[in-house]
Write an enzyme that holds these catalytic residues in place. Structure first.
Site, PDB file in Angstrom:
ATOM      1  N   GLU A 152       0.861  -1.175   0.000  1.00 36.15           N
ATOM      2  CA  GLU A 152       0.000   0.000   0.000  1.00 36.15           C
ATOM      3  C   GLU A 152       0.901   1.230   0.000  1.00 36.15           C
ATOM      4  O   GLU A 152       1.949   1.244   0.635  1.00 36.15           O
ATOM      5  CB  GLU A 152      -0.911  -0.004   1.225  1.00 36.15           C
ATOM      6  CG  GLU A 152      -2.029  -1.020   1.085  1.00 36.15           C
ATOM      7  CD  GLU A 152      -2.888  -1.128   2.333  1.00 36.15           C
ATOM      8  OE1 GLU A 152      -2.966  -0.169   3.109  1.00 36.15           O
ATOM      9  OE2 GLU A 152      -3.482  -2.208   2.526  1.00 36.15           O
ATOM     10  N   ASN A 209       6.200 -12.078   4.446  1.00 36.41           N
ATOM     11  CA  ASN A 209       5.708 -11.057   5.385  1.00 36.41           C
ATOM     12  C   ASN A 209       6.279 -11.260   6.784  1.00 36.41           C
ATOM     13  O   ASN A 209       6.614 -10.297   7.475  1.00 36.41           O
ATOM     14  CB  ASN A 209       4.171 -11.077   5.443  1.00 36.41           C
ATOM     15  CG  ASN A 209       3.575 -10.184   4.365  1.00 36.41           C
ATOM     16  OD1 ASN A 209       4.304  -9.569   3.600  1.00 36.41           O
ATOM     17  ND2 ASN A 209       2.260 -10.112   4.312  1.00 36.41           N
ATOM     18  N   CYS A 261      -1.830  -6.645   7.000  1.00 37.91           N
ATOM     19  CA  CYS A 261      -1.123  -7.869   6.586  1.00 37.91           C
ATOM     20  C   CYS A 261      -0.158  -8.422   7.631  1.00 37.91           C
ATOM     21  O   CYS A 261      -0.324  -9.565   8.077  1.00 37.91           O
ATOM     22  CB  CYS A 261      -0.378  -7.626   5.286  1.00 37.91           C
ATOM     23  SG  CYS A 261      -1.497  -7.349   3.906  1.00 37.91           S
TER      24      CYS A 261
HETATM   25  P1  NAD Z   1     -10.085  -5.249   1.802  1.00 38.45           P
HETATM   26  O1  NAD Z   1     -10.790  -5.489   3.085  1.00 38.45           O
HETATM   27  O2  NAD Z   1      -9.606  -3.881   1.462  1.00 38.45           O
HETATM   28  O3  NAD Z   1     -11.014  -5.733   0.595  1.00 38.45           O
HETATM   29  C1  NAD Z   1     -11.713  -6.936   0.575  1.00 38.45           C
HETATM   30  C2  NAD Z   1     -12.989  -6.722  -0.238  1.00 38.45           C
HETATM   31  O4  NAD Z   1     -13.629  -7.987  -0.402  1.00 38.45           O
HETATM   32  C3  NAD Z   1     -14.009  -5.806   0.452  1.00 38.45           C
HETATM   33  O5  NAD Z   1     -14.357  -4.760  -0.422  1.00 38.45           O
HETATM   34  C4  NAD Z   1     -15.212  -6.732   0.720  1.00 38.45           C
HETATM   35  O6  NAD Z   1     -16.461  -6.076   0.633  1.00 38.45           O
HETATM   36  C5  NAD Z   1     -15.037  -7.768  -0.371  1.00 38.45           C
HETATM   37  N1  NAD Z   1     -15.714  -9.041  -0.122  1.00 38.45           N
HETATM   38  C6  NAD Z   1     -15.800  -9.754   1.032  1.00 38.45           C
HETATM   39  N2  NAD Z   1     -16.506 -10.877   0.842  1.00 38.45           N
HETATM   40  C7  NAD Z   1     -16.871 -10.896  -0.466  1.00 38.45           C
HETATM   41  C8  NAD Z   1     -17.606 -11.805  -1.283  1.00 38.45           C
HETATM   42  N3  NAD Z   1     -18.082 -12.940  -0.782  1.00 38.45           N
HETATM   43  N4  NAD Z   1     -17.795 -11.498  -2.569  1.00 38.45           N
HETATM   44  C9  NAD Z   1     -17.305 -10.341  -3.089  1.00 38.45           C
HETATM   45  N5  NAD Z   1     -16.597  -9.444  -2.381  1.00 38.45           N
HETATM   46  C10 NAD Z   1     -16.382  -9.724  -1.077  1.00 38.45           C
HETATM   47  O7  NAD Z   1      -8.879  -6.287   1.772  1.00 38.45           O
HETATM   48  P2  NAD Z   1      -7.444  -6.120   1.057  1.00 38.45           P
HETATM   49  O8  NAD Z   1      -6.549  -5.293   1.903  1.00 38.45           O
HETATM   50  O9  NAD Z   1      -7.639  -5.766  -0.372  1.00 38.45           O
HETATM   51  O10 NAD Z   1      -6.921  -7.622   1.153  1.00 38.45           O
HETATM   52  C11 NAD Z   1      -7.494  -8.657   0.376  1.00 38.45           C
HETATM   53  C12 NAD Z   1      -6.600  -9.883   0.485  1.00 38.45           C
HETATM   54  O11 NAD Z   1      -5.299  -9.586  -0.063  1.00 38.45           O
HETATM   55  C13 NAD Z   1      -6.337 -10.346   1.915  1.00 38.45           C
HETATM   56  O12 NAD Z   1      -6.219 -11.742   1.923  1.00 38.45           O
HETATM   57  C14 NAD Z   1      -4.995  -9.703   2.247  1.00 38.45           C
HETATM   58  O13 NAD Z   1      -4.299 -10.414   3.234  1.00 38.45           O
HETATM   59  C15 NAD Z   1      -4.288  -9.808   0.909  1.00 38.45           C
HETATM   60  N6  NAD Z   1      -3.230  -8.803   0.690  1.00 38.45           N
HETATM   61  C16 NAD Z   1      -3.425  -7.501   1.079  1.00 38.45           C
HETATM   62  C17 NAD Z   1      -2.430  -6.564   0.819  1.00 38.45           C
HETATM   63  C18 NAD Z   1      -2.603  -5.118   1.234  1.00 38.45           C
HETATM   64  O14 NAD Z   1      -1.618  -4.382   1.188  1.00 38.45           O
HETATM   65  N7  NAD Z   1      -3.795  -4.680   1.637  1.00 38.45           N
HETATM   66  C19 NAD Z   1      -1.242  -6.958   0.181  1.00 38.45           C
HETATM   67  C20 NAD Z   1      -1.098  -8.270  -0.221  1.00 38.45           C
HETATM   68  C21 NAD Z   1      -2.099  -9.184   0.052  1.00 38.45           C
END
Ligand code: NAD
Length: 411
Positions: A152, A209, A261
């Site tokens: 991010e 991580n 994360c």
């Molecule tokens: P987030 O909470 O910002 O977004 C998740 C989205 O999924 C939300 O908008 C939610 O409404 C949606 N959602 C939940 N259930 C759903 C469903 N059944 N159908 C459709 N949409 C649904 O999460 P994020 O930060 O984007 O992280 C997502 C994944 O990526 C996690 O597993 C996280 O660990 C991983 N990740 C995050 C980052 C980061 O920097 N944020 C980096 C690498 C990996």
């Protein structure tokens, strides 16, 4: 290619927009109808540098759209990415209910042979678990693990210029071909794809991580030692980080790592180890050291004010867990604010991007100000929590004139 990104959060929105940028037809789907409405109205619900322009360009070019009808978006696609949240359960393991739900929707909605890509961070065995769920689908669904490594604050750049792309895939068939084609535009100068089996791909994300988190926790312990013995942690970091075997990144001491994360992924790795009968002591200690570190600023303030924070006015600069994002999940600032409020202090906070995220959590228990110097008015202490660039060279005369006591704690 026709692609659907399920989950339009920090990862899904960036990935969806960037896949559209490289010429694909992308639908970003989410069950959060409000989020989809905002996106359709041209609003970007998160702050991520450069993202708005990519979204605007690709919506205008007809390559990017948004939908809350997840099943229909899946049915119309050749490739479906899962980028939903995988938060911590109470035992530290990952809650896979959203991933399962998407897999079930795929099994019910699929209208052609397709590739299902797991981009969410998921524990070992999830690829197999999802494969079982989609096994009954009327068309073949090939399941690939593709953990995401974007940061991010620099996510668009990371997506378009990644260090590596990890792909976990058991089969030599259409899935490999599709994934190779999708990532080809970001591999023109060199092949960045690291192919492996799905279990190794799942584990790679947690190990990466945890190793980064471990470096931070180690340096936080060293910072505490530096204070006691009269060393300067910045000099030590510089001396240590110049060794090419060690490298200079992720060696900054601070008020404890946060974000969506590191904390959850370290705990999930410890949990995977426990389930497999392997005690991951370094990872478990990394988490404990970080929990303790999140209390460091409050302890310093308390010590300075002879154990009594009642009525003290504390200004805080920075709420986001790191600069260039509005994400406050597990930010050390939240721990600090909670402690200050419970000890009877008044809190005035500023952040360039994250105040809208923090307001619902605190309501009028915390005063949020639009100008960083307004936070310092009448303050007994100013705490720097997030190293936004705009805080890095402050006007100390202005601060001195505004503050009640001249105390700055630099986290
Ligand atoms: P987030 O909470 O910002 O977004 C998740 C989205 O999924 C939300 O908008 C939610 O409404 C949606 N959602 C939940 N259930 C759903 C469903 N059944 N159908 C459709 N949409 C649904 O999460 P994020 O930060 O984007 O992280 C997502 C994944 O990526 C996690 O597993 C996280 O660990 C991983 N990740 C995050 C980052 C980061 O920097 N944020 C980096 C690498 C990996």
């Amino acid at each position: 290619m026709k692609l659907c990104m399920v989950g339009t959060g920090y990862v899904g929105l960036v990935s969806g927009a960037c896949f559209a940028e490289t010429g694909n037809q992308v639908v970003c789907a989410d069950i959060d109808e409000k989020k989809i409405e905002r996106l359709r109205a041209g609003e970007v619900p998160i702050f991520e540098p450069g993202l708005e322009e990519v979204i605007e360009r690709n919506v205008a070019g007809g390559r990017l759209s948004f939908s809350s009808d997840v099943a229909a978006a899946i049915a119309a696609s050749e490739v479906v990415f899962v980028a939903v949240g995988t938060p911590s359960r109470s035992d530290g393991g990952a809650d896979l209910s959203a991933v399962d739900k998407v897999a079930e929707t795929v099994a019910e909605s699929v209208e052609r042979e397709m590739v299902l890509v797991l981009k969410s961070t998921v524990p070992v065995g999830t690829n197999t678990r999802v494969r079982r769920i989609v096994a009954g689908a009327p068309h073949p669904v090939h399941v690939v693990s593709n953990p995401e490594f974007l940061k991010e604050g620099d996510a668009v750049n990371d997506f378009l210029r990644p260090d590596r792309i990890v792909l976990g895939c058991d089969e030599d068939g259409p899935a490999r071909d599709v994934m190779g084609r999708l990532y080809h535009p970001v591999c023109l100068d060199r092949d960045r794809i690291v192919w492996m089996d799905p279990v190794s791909a799942e584990l790679t994300k947690y190990v990466a991580n945890t190793m980064l988190a471990m470096r931070i926790s180690f340096m936080n312990e060293i910072a505490a030692l530096c204070e006691k013995v009269g060393a300067d942690v910045h000099s030590v970091r510089h001396g240590v980080g110049s060794d090419q075997r060690i490298g200079s990144k992720f060696l900054y001491a601070g008020p404890g790592y946060g974000g969506s994360c590191f904390p959850k992924d370290v705990r999930a790795l410890v949990n995977t180890g426990r389930e497999a009968g392997v005690e991951l002591e370094l990872a478990a200690t990394t988490d404990r050291v970080n929990d303790r570190q999140k209390g460091v600023i409050a302890r310093k303030l308390k010590q300075h004010f002879d154990g009594d924070l009642r009525g003290k006015r504390v200004a805080i600069w920075g709420i986001a867990f790191k600069p260039r994002t509005d994400d406050i999940r597990e930010s050390a600032t939240l721990t600090l604010i909670d402690t200050l409020l419970s000890e009877g202090a008044q809190v005035v906070a500023h952040d360039p991007e994250a105040m809208d995220e923090a307001r619902p959590r605190y309501g009028d228990r915390v005063t949020f100000v639009d100008d960083a110097y307004d936070a310092a008015m009448g303050a007994d202490a100013l705490v720097l929590m997030t190293e936004w660039r705009q805080y890095q060279n402050p006007n100390f005369d202005q601060l001195a004139a505004a503050m009640h006591r001249k105390l700055i704690v630099d986290g």
